[in-house]
Design a protein around this motif. Structure first.
Motif, PDB file in Angstrom:
ATOM      1  N   THR A 157    -103.820   6.859   5.095  1.00 38.59           N
ATOM      2  CA  THR A 157    -104.038   5.445   4.751  1.00 38.59           C
ATOM      3  C   THR A 157    -105.531   5.106   4.594  1.00 38.59           C
ATOM      4  OG1 THR A 157    -103.924   4.850   7.103  1.00 38.59           O
ATOM      5  CG2 THR A 157    -101.887   4.706   5.851  1.00 38.59           C
ATOM      6  N   PRO A 158    -105.831   4.036   3.816  1.00 38.79           N
ATOM      7  CA  PRO A 158    -107.216   3.631   3.566  1.00 38.79           C
ATOM      8  C   PRO A 158    -107.704   2.607   4.590  1.00 38.79           C
ATOM      9  CG  PRO A 158    -105.770   2.325   2.216  1.00 38.79           C
ATOM     10  CD  PRO A 158    -104.872   3.183   3.082  1.00 38.79           C
ATOM     11  N   PHE A 159    -108.982   2.252   4.462  1.00 39.80           N
ATOM     12  CA  PHE A 159    -109.578   1.344   5.460  1.00 39.80           C
ATOM     13  C   PHE A 159    -109.238  -0.118   5.218  1.00 39.80           C
ATOM     14  CE2 PHE A 159    -112.711   0.651   2.112  1.00 39.80           C
ATOM     15  CZ  PHE A 159    -112.997  -0.689   2.271  1.00 39.80           C
ATOM     16  N   ASN A 160    -108.827  -0.485   3.978  1.00 38.64           N
ATOM     17  CA  ASN A 160    -108.868  -1.910   3.661  1.00 38.64           C
ATOM     18  C   ASN A 160    -107.682  -2.717   4.189  1.00 38.64           C
ATOM     19  OD1 ASN A 160    -107.230  -0.687   1.704  1.00 38.64           O
ATOM     20  ND2 ASN A 160    -107.662  -2.282   0.211  1.00 38.64           N
ATOM     21  N   LYS A 183    -101.982   9.702   9.419  1.00 37.91           N
ATOM     22  CA  LYS A 183    -103.434   9.937   9.491  1.00 37.91           C
ATOM     23  C   LYS A 183    -104.110   8.647   9.024  1.00 37.91           C
ATOM     24  CE  LYS A 183    -106.848  10.724   7.576  1.00 37.91           C
ATOM     25  NZ  LYS A 183    -108.021   9.793   7.652  1.00 37.91           N
ATOM     26  N   GLU A 186    -110.302   6.735   9.167  1.00 38.64           N
ATOM     27  CA  GLU A 186    -111.217   6.998  10.284  1.00 38.64           C
ATOM     28  C   GLU A 186    -112.226   5.862  10.456  1.00 38.64           C
ATOM     29  OE1 GLU A 186    -111.109   8.276   7.376  1.00 38.64           O
ATOM     30  OE2 GLU A 186    -112.998   9.103   6.661  1.00 38.64           O
ATOM     31  N   LYS A 216    -111.142  14.821   5.394  1.00 36.32           N
ATOM     32  CA  LYS A 216    -110.628  15.755   4.377  1.00 36.32           C
ATOM     33  C   LYS A 216    -109.916  16.959   4.983  1.00 36.32           C
ATOM     34  CE  LYS A 216    -112.261  18.722   0.621  1.00 36.32           C
ATOM     35  NZ  LYS A 216    -111.000  18.638  -0.114  1.00 36.32           N
ATOM     36  N   VAL A 234    -102.332   6.362   0.259  1.00 35.11           N
ATOM     37  CA  VAL A 234    -102.924   5.165  -0.349  1.00 35.11           C
ATOM     38  C   VAL A 234    -104.429   5.268  -0.156  1.00 35.11           C
ATOM     39  CG1 VAL A 234    -103.056   2.647  -0.392  1.00 35.11           C
ATOM     40  CG2 VAL A 234    -100.873   3.742   0.097  1.00 35.11           C
ATOM     41  N   GLY A 235    -105.183   5.136  -1.241  1.00 34.48           N
ATOM     42  CA  GLY A 235    -106.650   5.221  -1.161  1.00 34.48           C
ATOM     43  C   GLY A 235    -107.234   5.295  -2.560  1.00 34.48           C
ATOM     44  N   SER A 236    -108.389   5.906  -2.673  1.00 30.04           N
ATOM     45  CA  SER A 236    -109.103   5.919  -3.956  1.00 30.04           C
ATOM     46  C   SER A 236    -108.442   6.889  -4.942  1.00 30.04           C
ATOM     47  CB  SER A 236    -110.553   6.332  -3.721  1.00 30.04           C
ATOM     48  OG  SER A 236    -110.580   7.640  -3.190  1.00 30.04           O
ATOM     49  N   VAL A 239    -109.538  10.726  -4.405  1.00 31.81           N
ATOM     50  CA  VAL A 239    -108.881  11.417  -3.281  1.00 31.81           C
ATOM     51  C   VAL A 239    -107.371  11.515  -3.531  1.00 31.81           C
ATOM     52  CG1 VAL A 239    -108.472  11.422  -0.795  1.00 31.81           C
ATOM     53  CG2 VAL A 239    -110.697  10.686  -1.679  1.00 31.81           C
ATOM     54  N   MET A 258    -103.385   4.357  -5.763  1.00 25.68           N
ATOM     55  CA  MET A 258    -104.829   4.619  -5.835  1.00 25.68           C
ATOM     56  C   MET A 258    -105.638   3.395  -6.297  1.00 25.68           C
ATOM     57  SD  MET A 258    -104.409   8.516  -7.228  1.00 25.68           S
ATOM     58  CE  MET A 258    -103.816   8.056  -8.834  1.00 25.68           C
ATOM     59  N   GLY A 259    -106.814   3.675  -6.850  1.00 26.61           N
ATOM     60  CA  GLY A 259    -107.804   2.631  -7.120  1.00 26.61           C
ATOM     61  C   GLY A 259    -107.400   1.657  -8.222  1.00 26.61           C
ATOM     62  N   CYS A 291    -107.071  -3.697  -3.030  1.00 28.41           N
ATOM     63  CA  CYS A 291    -106.732  -2.954  -4.253  1.00 28.41           C
ATOM     64  C   CYS A 291    -106.222  -3.910  -5.310  1.00 28.41           C
ATOM     65  CB  CYS A 291    -105.710  -1.876  -3.970  1.00 28.41           C
ATOM     66  SG  CYS A 291    -104.109  -2.545  -3.549  1.00 28.41           S
ATOM     67  N   GLU A 391    -114.515   1.251 -10.087  1.00 30.06           N
ATOM     68  CA  GLU A 391    -114.018   0.271  -9.115  1.00 30.06           C
ATOM     69  C   GLU A 391    -115.187  -0.093  -8.198  1.00 30.06           C
ATOM     70  OE1 GLU A 391    -111.230   1.789  -6.183  1.00 30.06           O
ATOM     71  OE2 GLU A 391    -110.186  -0.132  -6.169  1.00 30.06           O
ATOM     72  N   PHE A 458     -94.011  -1.649  -4.303  1.00 28.50           N
ATOM     73  CA  PHE A 458     -95.340  -1.641  -4.905  1.00 28.50           C
ATOM     74  C   PHE A 458     -95.348  -0.551  -5.971  1.00 28.50           C
ATOM     75  CE2 PHE A 458     -99.909  -1.405  -5.228  1.00 28.50           C
ATOM     76  CZ  PHE A 458    -100.305  -2.692  -4.918  1.00 28.50           C
TER      77      PHE A 458
END
Ligand code: NAD
Length: 507
Positions: A157-160, A183, A186, A216, A234-236, A239, A258-259, A291, A391, A458
């Motif tokens: 998962t992403p930070f946002n 995961k 971080e 990574k 989910v992320g950029s 990646v 992604m982005g 996103c 982005e 989604f």
């Protein structure tokens, strides 16, 4: 139960969850979790060793053998309890989320609420996971399907959205009978871990949900491990593309969200006030770190005359720490993200864009070291400029003026991303043409951030999504299950004509 009587401890040294136990990592590699408004250290997160990740996967594999046969009502009741606990603790989690991520308290509560809705939907699994049945496809022959869990699934998962996005993943995965290794980002794992603790309190059995931390190295191990059957990412885009290919090469089912570069197309017949309010909120809310944030305004025809009013409205937003009352725009997640955003603004100016509102150098009293960038608006933006191609993930709105709806549609469809788009109009015919021809996953009509509710899923197209099935909703049930087709013959008594049949036909 009163939330205050049963507060969840915020972990200073963030734990792994393996086989139902919150354990301290033995890793030598730890990273500080930083409050982006103050630079205060909130805790540390480990980068788990391969041994620890393997132990989490082994725990999930072992738990699958009993969890898959646990009655669906039992799995569902755990989700019912989980949604209740999230509701009770949401204000407490929101405070931690704001501290580690930066968004306003109201938006942090929204982050939790949108995830909570997925948990509520998971409580309907009894009807969502039903197979199909048809009687009498030949004499004495019936055909039916089972939607069976896959095994061990993993989520990255992403930070946002540290609450919503983990909740897109593990509740649907485990309620379908899978076990899970999560995961989290971080950069802000504290609020995610509070939700994980509530899942354990709700009765998720040992080994069914496991958590490892890292970057990574850990992600690549999850993508390659033979016991992982599916990966939700989910992320950029960079990646996600890597994860999709690596996990795909290792035979896994993968969904990669992604982005984005989301456009708002503003028609001259739109309601001016409502449209401009929507644009400003969606461009600068969460400091543009959604996103689904609007990062390009496409002004069609005479709506270009509204640009001054758009700038005036944007000037009125309050830039401050997320926990301060009346804040509209909080800090960016890191000093690096701030530097990158400022660099992209500078690149746009040097490539010929006009800077109508400059959020660089904003100073927030009491939070002078925060990663703040104020609302920024650029016009005369060209499609070859970096600010348009990349982005930004910051509070920056690029404006492009075109003459017609056709030009606007062609522009949006030529952008490499396909996550979200908004159309502002009062014409049903324009809206219908737009929704039909636009190549974007989420389309909002007079809605700036059209994130689907969990009864839907989604989605995304082109550079915003890889894999067929999206997270949450009915597609998530398909993603986290394997369809098995059973064709069965039961005779009441031996038919008189029964003989060998060497054809493919059922008789
Ligand atoms: P990111 O891609 O940097 O990180 C996402 C996850 O991948 C994290 O858990 C991170 O630890 C891991 N990771 C980072 N670098 C890696 C590498 N080289 N190899 C393997 N794993 C790696 O994304 P982010 O900055 O945390 O989040 C912001 C991005 O997420 C934006 O691009 C945003 O558009 C996107 N996003 C997309 C959606 C969607 O549904 N489409 C939703 C939210 C965010």
């Amino acid at each position: 139960m009163n939330a205050m009587q049963n507060a969840i401890a915020v972990q200073d040294r963030v734990k792994l969850l393996i086989q139902g136990e919150f354990v301290e990592s033995k890793s030598q590699h730890w990273q500080d979790i930083i409050n982006p408004a103050t630079q205060q250290r909130l805790g540390s997160v480990p980068f788990a060793s391969h041994e620890e990740v393997n132990a989490a996967i082994a725990a999930a594999k072992q738990a699958f053998s009993t969890w898959r046969d646990t009655p669906i009502q039992t799995r569902m009741r755990i989700m019912l309890k989980f949604q209740q606990l999230i509701r009770e603790h949401s204000k407490e989690i929101a405070k931690v989320l704001t501290a580690e991520q930066g968004k306003t308290l109201a938006d942090a509560e929204g982050d939790i609420q949108r995830g909570l809705e997925v948990v509520e939907h998971a409580c309907s699994i009894g009807t969502l996971q039903m197979g199909e049945y048809i009687e009498g496809v030949a004499r004495g022959v019936d055909c039916y399907t089972l939607q069976q869990p896959l095994g061990v699934c993993a989520g990255i998962t992403p930070f946002n959205f540290p609450a919503m996005i983990p909740l897109w993943m593990f509740p649907m995965a485990i309620v379908c009978g899978n076990t899970f290794v999560l995961k989290p980002s971080e950069q802000d794992p504290l609020s995610t871990m509070m939700l994980v603790e509530l899942a354990v309190q709700a009765g998720v059995p040992a080994g069914v949900l496991n958590v490892v931390h890292g970057g990574k190295d850990v992600v690549d191990l999850l993508c390659c491990h033979e016991d992982i059957k599916a990966i939700s990412f989910v992320g950029s885009t960079a990646v996600g593309t890597h994860v999709y290919h690596l996990a795909g090469q290792h035979g896994k089912r993968v969904q990669a969200m992604m982005g984005a570069k989301n456009h708002a197309v503003v028609m001259p017949d739109a309601n001016k006030e409502q449209s401009l309010n929507a644009l400003v909120g969606a461009a600068f809310g969460a400091a543009g770190q959604r996103c689904m944030a609007l990062s390009v305004a496409v002004m069609v025809g005479d709506s270009k005359h509204w640009i001054d009013a758009l700038v005036e409205k944007s000037k009125g937003l309050s830039v401050n720490a997320g926990h301060e009352a009346a804040t509209d725009v909080g800090p960016l997640i890191s000093a690096r993200a701030k530097a990158r955003t400022e660099d992209l603004i500078a690149s746009a100016v040097s490539e010929g864009a006009s800077l109508l509102l400059d959020g660089r150098g904003v100073v927030v009293k009491g939070y002078e070291h925060g990663n703040f960038v104020g609302p920024t608006i650029l016009s005369d933006v060209g499609t070859t400029m970096r600010i348009y191609r990349e982005e930004v993930f910051g509070p920056v709105l690029a404006i492009i003026c075109v003459d017609t709806l056709d030009e606007a549609i062609a522009l949006v469809n030529a952008n490499p991303f396909g996550n979200g788009v908004g159309l502002f109009t009062q014409s049903g015919a324009t809206a219908r043409t737009f929704q039909n021809r636009i190549d974007i996953g989420q389309v909002g009509i007079n809605i700036p951030i059209p994130v689907p509710v969990p009864f839907f899923s989604f989605t995304g197209s082109r550079g915003s999504k890889l894999g067929d099935l999206g997270p949450y909703g009915k597609q998530a049930v398909q993603f986290y299950t394997q369809t098995k087709t059973i064709t069965s013959r039961w005779f009441d008594e031996q038919p008189a004509q029964h003989k060998v049949n060497t054809t493919i036909h059922l008789d």
